[in-house]
Design a protein around this motif. Structure first.
Motif, short mmCIF file in Angstrom:
data_model
loop_
_atom_site.label_atom_id
_atom_site.label_comp_id
_atom_site.label_asym_id
_atom_site.label_seq_id
_atom_site.Cartn_x
_atom_site.Cartn_y
_atom_site.Cartn_z
N ILE A 106 0.87 -1.19 0.00
CA ILE A 106 0.00 0.00 0.00
C ILE A 106 0.90 1.23 0.00
O ILE A 106 1.76 1.38 0.87
N VAL A 107 0.69 2.10 -0.98
CA VAL A 107 1.50 3.31 -1.09
C VAL A 107 0.61 4.52 -0.83
O VAL A 107 -0.42 4.70 -1.48
N ALA A 109 4.98 3.81 2.36
CA ALA A 109 4.51 2.52 1.86
C ALA A 109 4.47 1.50 3.00
O ALA A 109 5.29 1.52 3.90
N ALA A 110 3.49 0.62 2.95
CA ALA A 110 3.37 -0.44 3.94
C ALA A 110 2.67 -1.62 3.28
O ALA A 110 1.97 -1.47 2.28
N THR A 138 9.55 -16.13 7.62
CA THR A 138 8.38 -15.73 6.84
C THR A 138 8.58 -14.29 6.39
O THR A 138 8.78 -13.40 7.21
N ALA A 139 8.55 -14.06 5.08
CA ALA A 139 8.79 -12.73 4.53
C ALA A 139 7.50 -12.18 3.93
O ALA A 139 6.71 -12.92 3.34
N MET A 140 7.30 -10.90 4.05
CA MET A 140 6.10 -10.27 3.53
C MET A 140 6.20 -9.97 2.05
O MET A 140 5.20 -9.83 1.36
N GLU A 141 7.43 -9.85 1.51
CA GLU A 141 7.62 -9.42 0.14
C GLU A 141 7.32 -10.54 -0.86
O GLU A 141 7.04 -11.66 -0.50
#
Length: 309
Positions: free
Chosen positions: A50-51, A57-58, A94-97
């Motif tokens: 989300i920008v 950005a998040a 665990t990665a969010m990207e």
């Protein structure tokens, strides 16, 4: 730079629970055991970004269901590694990207990244797999792309390693990496150099006119090029490394020459770019061709992977 921190080498593997990533996990675990190195297992969620014009950005936070699925995938992966390689120390992340960015961010220049040829959200029609190609193009360290073995366990027996070279700096660095891998594992190193004679030409007329036949000319140039590259690589190490080296010189296309030499081998090493690279490709045309057709693990050395930061 004096006083620069050197991080311990790890093996970093990207997984998603697919057959392709399982093959990569097994290969990575075997390689971590061989190196006596820790294994970092990365599962990427690819949460939407989300920008905001004012807040930066998040990423969306994963739902409990998504988080639970990720925990399950990583738990199964660690259990599988313990079963296959009980001495290997694992770390689950665990990665969010998205998968390529996640694997790259979880690695450092002294590490080794392992990914499968497909999986991690890759469409079947995509050339090799968008994740493996993007990671191999942009990683800070060497990347191993492991093909799926359709249920067969992956191994890292290293008896024969093949490396393709041309006259580029990328090829010299790839040869250095292959030489080090061969020295570490006691494998035979096969160095492949190919050239294509320009046609049409009349060899009889050229010989009568006093010109050296093209085949002989290119053969001599190939011999000098490979010998020079090997001398540089050996001199750089300045160690008494016992590596058995054989050389294949051929007029076949580079991709065909490498793959033919790789029949019965355990790994292929290529640079991400060399001479004759097609502009616009994330990797060079030869690297992509080898990745697309190889039945054995391919080690790709990204463009600046072994250079000082």
């Amino acid at each position: 730079m004096a006083g620069k921190e050197v991080r311990p080498a790890r093996v970093v593997v990207g997984i998603d629970g697919s057959d392709g990533s399982r093959a990569a996990l097994e290969w990575a675990a075997a390689e971590a055991a061989r190196r006596d190195a820790p294994l970092r297992i990365v599962h990427a969620l690819g949460m939407p970004l989300i920008v905001s014009a004012h807040g930066g950005a998040a990423r969306f936070e994963p739902t409990p269901e998504i988080h639970g699925q990720a925990t399950g995938v990583l738990g199964e992966a660690e259990a599988h590694v313990r079963e296959l390689r009980p001495t290997v120390v694992t770390e689950a992340v665990t990665a969010m990207e998205e998968a390529p960015l996640a694997v790259i961010r979880q690695s450092h220049p002294h590490d080794l990244i392992v990914v499968g040829t497909r999986g991690m959200g890759t469409f079947k029609s995509v050339f090799v797999g968008s994740v493996s190609v993007r990671v191999a193009a942009h990683a800070p360290c060497p990347v191993v792309v492991v093909p799926s073995r359709k249920g067969k366990p992956a191994t890292t027996s290293m008896d024969r390693i093949v490396v393709g070279v041309d006259g580029s700096e990328t090829a010299r660095r790839a040869l250095g990496l292959a030489y080090d891998l061969a020295a570490e594992s006691g494998a035979e190193l096969v160095v492949v150099h190919s050239w294509e004679v320009p046609y049409p030409y009349d060899p009889v007329a050229m010989t009568a006119a006093g010109y050296q036949p093209q085949e002989e000319l290119f053969e001599r140039q190939s011999e000098e090029l490979v010998a020079g590259l090997l001398a540089e690589v050996v001199d750089e190490r300045r160690e008494d490394l016992d590596v058995e080296v054989s050389v294949v010189r051929t007029q076949n296309s580079p991709v065909s020459a490498i793959l033919e030499a790789a029949e019965g081998a355990d790994a292929v090493v290529v640079g991400s770019r060399g001479r004759g690279t097609v502009r616009g490709l994330l990797l060079g045309s030869v690297s992509q061709g080898v990745l697309h057709r190889s039945r054995i693990p391919v080690v790709v050395l990204p463009r600046h992977a072994d250079e000082d930061e």
